[in-house]
Design an enzyme around this catalytic site. Structure first.
Site, PDB file in Angstrom:
ATOM      1  N   SER A  94      52.206  39.110  68.885  1.00 21.82           N
ATOM      2  CA  SER A  94      52.786  39.159  70.218  1.00 21.82           C
ATOM      3  C   SER A  94      54.245  38.686  70.188  1.00 21.82           C
ATOM      4  O   SER A  94      55.073  39.272  69.508  1.00 21.82           O
ATOM      5  CB  SER A  94      51.925  38.334  71.175  1.00 21.82           C
ATOM      6  OG  SER A  94      52.238  38.592  72.518  1.00 21.82           O
ATOM      7  N   ASP A 140      46.219  48.133  74.922  1.00 19.75           N
ATOM      8  CA  ASP A 140      46.754  46.773  75.109  1.00 19.75           C
ATOM      9  C   ASP A 140      47.254  46.621  76.541  1.00 19.75           C
ATOM     10  O   ASP A 140      48.190  47.311  76.957  1.00 19.75           O
ATOM     11  CB  ASP A 140      47.896  46.534  74.125  1.00 19.75           C
ATOM     12  CG  ASP A 140      48.344  45.077  74.067  1.00 19.75           C
ATOM     13  OD1 ASP A 140      48.369  44.412  75.127  1.00 19.75           O
ATOM     14  OD2 ASP A 140      48.692  44.607  72.971  1.00 19.75           O
ATOM     15  N   HIS A 156      44.963  43.089  73.394  1.00 17.59           N
ATOM     16  CA  HIS A 156      46.109  42.270  72.993  1.00 17.59           C
ATOM     17  C   HIS A 156      45.620  41.136  72.109  1.00 17.59           C
ATOM     18  O   HIS A 156      44.881  40.250  72.545  1.00 17.59           O
ATOM     19  CB  HIS A 156      46.819  41.708  74.231  1.00 17.59           C
ATOM     20  CG  HIS A 156      48.156  41.100  73.901  1.00 17.59           C
ATOM     21  ND1 HIS A 156      49.276  41.846  73.648  1.00 17.59           N
ATOM     22  CD2 HIS A 156      48.537  39.806  73.752  1.00 17.59           C
ATOM     23  CE1 HIS A 156      50.296  41.066  73.381  1.00 17.59           C
ATOM     24  NE2 HIS A 156      49.865  39.816  73.423  1.00 17.59           N
TER      25      HIS A 156
END
Length: 330
Positions: A142, A269, A298
């Protein structure tokens, strides 16, 4: 080809949904078993804490892997520990870094970390070089994935030749688009999750630096636009939240990455905008391998195999392990 919708990932039938993939590991994944030894890296103006994991002594030694966590995460989140365990089992020493203020102790400066900050990653790479490592891999999740890709592309000449490759998962390459997606009502639960933690950080900062921060309206903030406009942007030298997002996303520098790099973003996601799937950039850069599984959410990619090893960990191990059979000491 550098761009592929094909993937070996197959989601469990009850997790073929981006939200389920995102939430399941947080609530239900057993904590991976991994040794982590804390060491403090002193910087010219501050410090960051690193968690070190030794490679399995029975595996062929490969080098060291530096892991970067996501927004308001830390090196002891399950997804970091799972990756550290998988890498160590296949011969990598691991250095899992905590962003400033994320290691359990506030950092010493008013500023903390942000999506486009790469100097602390570079300092961690230098830490590894000073320890004698001659093969270094980078892994990011991320926000940590965005920092990793930006580091590799923003100034490729700064990246030491000992950095042999990278793997990044669930990366918001287009921060402007990702901020808009997270502002949708369907993602309110995630936004509040992040903001709750960020509010605590700002209150700590206000206590450490009296008169430095105006906390009026902090509890009423509901979006990254509000928080980043008030705090993140001015703290780190940006003119506005939009200026911060525009200058900090890795999308604009992906074309310049030189080392073999795997970017895996799941099509479902819930955090990512269309701009976070850089097909054109990957098609033009043979060093950038973009993989877009249908499922994964995610930082999900859940695998129920009885061994508590997720697909993303296996994928990173396979990709990095294929970057050269030669071994390097340290």
């Amino acid at each position: 080809m550098p761009v592929s919708f094909a993937s070996s990932y197959r989601a469990p039938f009850f997790l073929r949904n981006g939200h389920a993939q995102t939430i399941f590991p947080v609530l239900f994944r057993p904590r991976p078993e991994v040794e982590q030894r804390r060491e403090r890296l002193h910087l010219p103006d501050d410090f960051i804490d690193l968690d070190l994991t030794p490679a399995d002594p029975f595996a062929p030694f490969r080098g060291v892997a530096v892991i970067s966590h996501g927004l308001e995460g830390n090196s002891r989140r399950r997804y970091v520990q799972g990756m550290a365990s998988a890498l160590a089992a296949t011969g990598w020493d691991v250095v899992a870094r905590n962003f400033r203020g994320c290691g359990g102790e506030p950092n010493r400066q008013p500023h903390m970390y942000h999506s486009g900050e790469t100097d602390d990653l570079h300092a961690t790479v230098q830490f590894c070089l000073a320890r004698g490592y001659r093969r270094i891999a980078l892994v990011g999740f991320s926000m940590g994935g965005n920092q990793t890709l930006k580091y590799l592309g923003e100034n490729p000449d700064r990246v030491p030749p000992e950095v042999v490759g990278a793997a990044a998962f669930s990366v918001p390459c287009d921060l402007v688009g990702a901020a808009a997606v997270l502002d949708r009502p369907a993602n309110r639960i995630y936004m509040e999750y992040f903001l709750r933690s960020l509010r605590v950080k700002m209150r700590e900062k206000a206590a450490l630096f009296p008169g430095r921060f105006d906390l009026a309206g902090l509890d009423a903030m509901r979006t990254f636009a509000e928080f980043d406009e008030r705090f993140t942007a001015p703290l780190h030298g940006f003119a506005s939240a939009m200026d911060y997002w525009t200058r900090s996303g890795c999308l604009s520098v992906l074309h310049a990455i030189r080392v073999p790099t795997l970017l895996v973003n799941a099509c479902d996601d819930p955090f990512l905008s269309q701009g976070c799937f850089p097909e054109a950039e990957a098609a033009r850069n043979p060093a950038l391998h973009l993989e877009m599984p249908r499922d994964g959410g995610h930082v999900g990619f859940v695998t129920l195999n009885g061994g508590n090893r997720y697909w993303s960990e296996t994928r990173a191990v396979d990709f990095l392990g294929a970057l050269g059979a030669e071994q390097a000491g340290h």
